[in-house]
Design a protein around this motif. Structure first.
Motif, short mmCIF file in Angstrom:
data_model
loop_
_atom_site.label_atom_id
_atom_site.label_comp_id
_atom_site.label_asym_id
_atom_site.label_seq_id
_atom_site.Cartn_x
_atom_site.Cartn_y
_atom_site.Cartn_z
N UNK A 129 -2.05 11.59 10.64
CA UNK A 129 -2.13 10.13 10.58
C UNK A 129 -2.08 9.69 9.12
N UNK A 130 -1.15 8.79 8.83
CA UNK A 130 -0.99 8.28 7.46
C UNK A 130 -1.17 6.76 7.51
N UNK A 131 -1.96 6.24 6.58
CA UNK A 131 -2.14 4.79 6.44
C UNK A 131 -1.81 4.41 5.00
N UNK A 132 -1.07 3.31 4.86
CA UNK A 132 -0.70 2.89 3.51
C UNK A 132 -0.39 1.40 3.49
N UNK A 133 -0.37 0.86 2.30
CA UNK A 133 0.04 -0.52 2.05
C UNK A 133 1.32 -0.52 1.23
N UNK A 134 2.21 -1.45 1.57
CA UNK A 134 3.39 -1.70 0.74
C UNK A 134 3.18 -3.03 0.04
N UNK A 135 3.39 -3.02 -1.28
CA UNK A 135 3.18 -4.20 -2.11
C UNK A 135 4.52 -4.74 -2.62
N UNK A 136 4.57 -6.06 -2.73
CA UNK A 136 5.69 -6.72 -3.42
C UNK A 136 5.09 -7.93 -4.15
N UNK A 137 5.60 -8.18 -5.33
CA UNK A 137 5.05 -9.25 -6.17
C UNK A 137 3.56 -9.03 -6.43
N UNK A 138 3.16 -7.77 -6.52
CA UNK A 138 1.76 -7.41 -6.78
C UNK A 138 0.82 -7.87 -5.67
N UNK A 139 1.35 -8.07 -4.47
CA UNK A 139 0.52 -8.43 -3.34
C UNK A 139 0.87 -7.54 -2.14
N UNK A 140 -0.14 -7.19 -1.33
CA UNK A 140 0.16 -6.38 -0.14
C UNK A 140 0.96 -7.19 0.88
N UNK A 141 2.00 -6.58 1.40
CA UNK A 141 2.89 -7.26 2.35
C UNK A 141 2.93 -6.53 3.69
N UNK A 142 2.80 -5.21 3.68
CA UNK A 142 2.89 -4.41 4.91
C UNK A 142 1.72 -3.45 4.97
N UNK A 143 1.05 -3.44 6.10
CA UNK A 143 0.04 -2.41 6.41
C UNK A 143 0.66 -1.47 7.42
#
Length: 242
Positions: A129-143
């Protein structure tokens, strides 16, 4: 090595396409490798170059191979810049750049019934199981939360992910020999739970786009279940319909 004689159960170009896919699945050609020339493949399969070309056209349309002008035909790879986010259709409204990644966790767990069912596993079979955040413009966009059969990804750890500079699918290719070739997605609107709201830095109950993706390798074998929560305030999901 897969048989070099097509089976007489489909048009000849389709038989050749199937044999090339079988060779890819067997690892005869790895992601990024050049395929033999059309003439060499025609000789191998006992077909005309035109028939081989049509088979390669089908594989190109499926994104299993790619044609490079003046260089030949190559096995598609997620390590290529234009392929790294092939299955991620979230596009910035202002055409902002790519994502940065933040790993939240990577652990071995027992597959829940719904995860096992999606991946064709036994209930409680080990998965990663992998959990991560994707950031754009220095803000989290995808969990993102994803589950991978341990039998195909033994040795995948947080350190392995952190030390890989590129996309996850490129890591899966290079380290584990698993190439994601297609995916199915289910989309729905949801409200942010307290945990999702905290991680995505949005109010609890904020509308989010939920995207559930089942990714397959050669032979239509499911090898990844992924659930993503997308915050679409400044981004949108884009798909091309042909």
């Amino acid at each position: 090595m897969p048989s070099t004689k097509p089976r007489p159960s489909a048009p000849l170009y389709e038989q050749i396409r199937q044999l090339i896919v079988a060779a890819l699945a067997a690892g005869e050609w790895r992601p990024g490798d050049a395929l033999p020339s059309e003439a060499a493949l025609a000789e191998r399969f006992g077909a005309s170059p035109g028939t081989v070309r049509r088979a390669l056209d089908e594989l190109t349309a499926e994104h299993l191979v790619e044609r490079r002008q003046g260089s030949g035909t190559f096995v598609s790879t997620h390590a290529a810049p234009r392929q790294q986010f092939r299955f991620l259709r979230l596009v910035a409204d202002d055409e902002a750049g790519s994502f940065s990644r933040e790993l939240l966790g990577c652990r071995r767990v027992r597959a829940a019934a719904e995860v096992a069912r999606a991946l064709g596993l036994r209930t409680a079979e080990p998965v990663i199981e992998v959990r991560r955040l994707l950031h754009r413009r220095d803000r989290p966009v995808v969990l993102d939360e994803l589950w991978l059969p341990e039998r195909h990804f033994e040795g995948l750890t947080a350190d392995v992910i952190q030390n890989h500079p590129g996309a996850l699918y490129a890591l899966f290719e290079s380290r584990f020999g698993v190439h994601m070739v297609r995916a199915e997605e289910k989309l729905r609107a949801v409200a942010a739970t307290p945990e999702a709201a905290r991680l995505l830095q949005v109010p609890e109950g904020e509308p989010l786009l939920s995207v559930e993706r089942l990714a397959y390798t050669y032979g239509d074998r499911p090898v990844e279940l992924r659930r993503g929560l997308y915050h679409t305030l400044a981004d949108h999901y884009r798909n091309e319909l042909n």
